[in-house]
Write a protein that holds these residues in place. Structure first.
Motif, PDB file in Angstrom:
ATOM      1  N   GLY A   1       0.773  -1.236   0.000  1.00  0.00           N
ATOM      2  CA  GLY A   1       0.000   0.000   0.000  1.00  0.00           C
ATOM      3  C   GLY A   1       0.804   1.285   0.000  1.00  0.00           C
ATOM      4  N   LYS A   2       2.112   1.204  -0.111  1.00  0.00           N
ATOM      5  CA  LYS A   2       2.934   2.416  -0.009  1.00  0.00           C
ATOM      6  C   LYS A   2       3.229   3.066  -1.365  1.00  0.00           C
ATOM      7  N   LYS A   3       2.701   2.514  -2.444  1.00  0.00           N
ATOM      8  CA  LYS A   3       2.966   3.099  -3.762  1.00  0.00           C
ATOM      9  C   LYS A   3       2.367   4.498  -3.910  1.00  0.00           C
ATOM     10  N   ALA A   4       1.289   4.773  -3.197  1.00  0.00           N
ATOM     11  CA  ALA A   4       0.635   6.087  -3.275  1.00  0.00           C
ATOM     12  C   ALA A   4       1.194   7.064  -2.247  1.00  0.00           C
ATOM     13  N   TRP A   5       2.178   6.643  -1.472  1.00  0.00           N
ATOM     14  CA  TRP A   5       2.746   7.521  -0.460  1.00  0.00           C
ATOM     15  C   TRP A   5       3.643   8.559  -1.113  1.00  0.00           C
ATOM     16  N   ILE A   6       3.922   9.627  -0.396  1.00  0.00           N
ATOM     17  CA  ILE A   6       4.672  10.768  -0.921  1.00  0.00           C
ATOM     18  C   ILE A   6       6.116  10.725  -0.421  1.00  0.00           C
ATOM     19  N   ASN A   7       7.048  11.017  -1.337  1.00  0.00           N
ATOM     20  CA  ASN A   7       8.480  11.110  -0.985  1.00  0.00           C
ATOM     21  C   ASN A   7       8.806  12.509  -0.493  1.00  0.00           C
ATOM     22  N   THR A   8       9.631  12.567   0.534  1.00  0.00           N
ATOM     23  CA  THR A   8      10.160  13.837   1.021  1.00  0.00           C
ATOM     24  C   THR A   8      11.491  13.563   1.712  1.00  0.00           C
ATOM     25  N   LYS A   9      12.052  14.568   2.309  1.00  0.00           N
ATOM     26  CA  LYS A   9      13.296  14.407   3.078  1.00  0.00           C
ATOM     27  C   LYS A   9      12.997  14.646   4.550  1.00  0.00           C
ATOM     28  N   GLY A  10      13.741  13.946   5.384  1.00  0.00           N
ATOM     29  CA  GLY A  10      13.608  14.124   6.824  1.00  0.00           C
ATOM     30  C   GLY A  10      14.984  14.100   7.461  1.00  0.00           C
TER      31      GLY A  10
ATOM     32  N   PHE B   1      12.676  10.234  13.604  1.00  0.00           N
ATOM     33  CA  PHE B   1      12.955  11.205  12.552  1.00  0.00           C
ATOM     34  C   PHE B   1      11.827  12.227  12.439  1.00  0.00           C
ATOM     35  N   GLN B   2      12.186  13.382  11.882  1.00  0.00           N
ATOM     36  CA  GLN B   2      11.228  14.454  11.636  1.00  0.00           C
ATOM     37  C   GLN B   2      11.182  14.739  10.148  1.00  0.00           C
ATOM     38  N   PHE B   3      10.015  15.167   9.701  1.00  0.00           N
ATOM     39  CA  PHE B   3       9.853  15.595   8.311  1.00  0.00           C
ATOM     40  C   PHE B   3       8.650  16.528   8.242  1.00  0.00           C
ATOM     41  N   GLU B   4       8.586  17.292   7.168  1.00  0.00           N
ATOM     42  CA  GLU B   4       7.422  18.151   6.913  1.00  0.00           C
ATOM     43  C   GLU B   4       6.611  17.541   5.790  1.00  0.00           C
TER      44      GLU B   4
ATOM     45  N   PRO C   1      15.741   9.890   3.262  1.00  0.00           N
ATOM     46  CA  PRO C   1      14.524   9.930   2.445  1.00  0.00           C
ATOM     47  C   PRO C   1      13.360   9.368   3.268  1.00  0.00           C
ATOM     48  N   VAL C   2      12.201   9.985   3.137  1.00  0.00           N
ATOM     49  CA  VAL C   2      11.026   9.580   3.907  1.00  0.00           C
ATOM     50  C   VAL C   2       9.860   9.342   2.955  1.00  0.00           C
ATOM     51  N   LEU C   3       9.082   8.316   3.240  1.00  0.00           N
ATOM     52  CA  LEU C   3       7.811   8.053   2.567  1.00  0.00           C
ATOM     53  C   LEU C   3       6.711   8.227   3.602  1.00  0.00           C
ATOM     54  N   TYR C   4       5.669   8.996   3.280  1.00  0.00           N
ATOM     55  CA  TYR C   4       4.572   9.149   4.226  1.00  0.00           C
ATOM     56  C   TYR C   4       3.230   9.032   3.518  1.00  0.00           C
ATOM     57  N   ASP C   5       2.253   8.614   4.295  1.00  0.00           N
ATOM     58  CA  ASP C   5       0.887   8.436   3.816  1.00  0.00           C
ATOM     59  C   ASP C   5       0.219   9.809   3.747  1.00  0.00           C
ATOM     60  N   PRO C   6      -0.192  10.260   2.566  1.00  0.00           N
ATOM     61  CA  PRO C   6      -0.799  11.588   2.471  1.00  0.00           C
ATOM     62  C   PRO C   6      -2.132  11.689   3.234  1.00  0.00           C
ATOM     63  N   LYS C   7      -2.786  10.552   3.464  1.00  0.00           N
ATOM     64  CA  LYS C   7      -4.042  10.559   4.223  1.00  0.00           C
ATOM     65  C   LYS C   7      -3.790  10.635   5.721  1.00  0.00           C
ATOM     66  N   ASP C   8      -2.627  10.158   6.160  1.00  0.00           N
ATOM     67  CA  ASP C   8      -2.254  10.176   7.576  1.00  0.00           C
ATOM     68  C   ASP C   8      -0.737  10.300   7.666  1.00  0.00           C
ATOM     69  N   PRO C   9      -0.199  11.526   7.573  1.00  0.00           N
ATOM     70  CA  PRO C   9       1.255  11.716   7.546  1.00  0.00           C
ATOM     71  C   PRO C   9       2.006  11.181   8.764  1.00  0.00           C
ATOM     72  N   SER C  10       1.295  10.900   9.855  1.00  0.00           N
ATOM     73  CA  SER C  10       1.988  10.301  10.991  1.00  0.00           C
ATOM     74  C   SER C  10       2.415   8.864  10.688  1.00  0.00           C
ATOM     75  N   ARG C  11       1.867   8.298   9.629  1.00  0.00           N
ATOM     76  CA  ARG C  11       2.312   6.981   9.139  1.00  0.00           C
ATOM     77  C   ARG C  11       3.422   7.233   8.119  1.00  0.00           C
TER      78      ARG C  11
ATOM     79  N   ASP D   1      12.816   5.792   3.938  1.00  0.00           N
ATOM     80  CA  ASP D   1      12.778   5.069   2.670  1.00  0.00           C
ATOM     81  C   ASP D   1      14.159   4.518   2.287  1.00  0.00           C
ATOM     82  N   THR D   2      14.675   3.617   3.126  1.00  0.00           N
ATOM     83  CA  THR D   2      15.889   2.869   2.790  1.00  0.00           C
ATOM     84  C   THR D   2      15.478   1.415   2.602  1.00  0.00           C
ATOM     85  N   TRP D   3      16.350   0.604   2.028  1.00  0.00           N
ATOM     86  CA  TRP D   3      15.975  -0.779   1.742  1.00  0.00           C
ATOM     87  C   TRP D   3      15.645  -1.558   3.007  1.00  0.00           C
ATOM     88  N   LEU D   4      16.291  -1.239   4.133  1.00  0.00           N
ATOM     89  CA  LEU D   4      15.994  -1.950   5.377  1.00  0.00           C
ATOM     90  C   LEU D   4      14.752  -1.377   6.060  1.00  0.00           C
ATOM     91  N   GLN D   5      14.709  -0.080   6.249  1.00  0.00           N
ATOM     92  CA  GLN D   5      13.617   0.547   6.993  1.00  0.00           C
ATOM     93  C   GLN D   5      12.265   0.400   6.279  1.00  0.00           C
TER      94      GLN D   5
END
Length: 133
Positions: A31-40, A58-61, A87-97, A101-105
């Motif tokens: 379900g993470k394909k629709a998530w948004i990339n950003t930096k944190g 971690f923190q991100f906006e 790199p961070v991936l977050y759910d646009p519907k619930d950014p606290s999720r 975005d590394t291969w392990l995390q």
């Protein structure tokens, strides 16, 4: 122990182990394909009870400029150093999720590790099938 049983055990155990890792990775990435990339940025690390690995905080906006702080669900060693931009991936519907975005995390490492062990197990099972048939 006969040859068929040896191949069954020698191939079945890695295949089952691979299936476990692959399943963990699948559910971590689902379900993470629709998530948004950003930096944190990693601001701290914590140790969950009973876990020797450190989990980054971690923190991100988000895209609205709201600042979020997230504790990773995945521990690792060595830990990600405080102050590291990630790199961070977050759910646009619930950014606290959000996940780092590394291969392990993100779980992709579990998928890769699972695929490798499933492949090894399948190869051993196929070799055993053709050698004992």
């Amino acid at each position: 122990m006969d040859a068929q049983m040896a191949f069954l055990i020698g191939g079945g155990i890695p295949a089952l182990l691979g299936l476990v890792f692959w399943s963990v990775g699948f559910f971590m990435t689902k379900g993470k394909k629709a998530w948004i990339n950003t930096k944190g940025i990693v601001i701290d690390n914590f140790r969950a009870s009973g876990d020797d690995n450190l989990r980054p905080i971690f923190q991100f906006e988000d895209n609205k400029g709201v600042l979020y702080e997230v504790k990773s669900k995945v521990g690792q060693r060595p830990s990600i150093k405080v102050g590291t931009q990630v790199p961070v991936l977050y759910d646009p519907k619930d950014p606290s999720r959000a996940v780092i975005d590394t291969w392990l995390q993100s779980g992709r490492g579990f998928l890769l590790f699972g695929n490798i062990w499933i492949g090894i197990g399948a190869a051993v099972l196929l070799i055993g099938f053709f050698m004992t048939a």
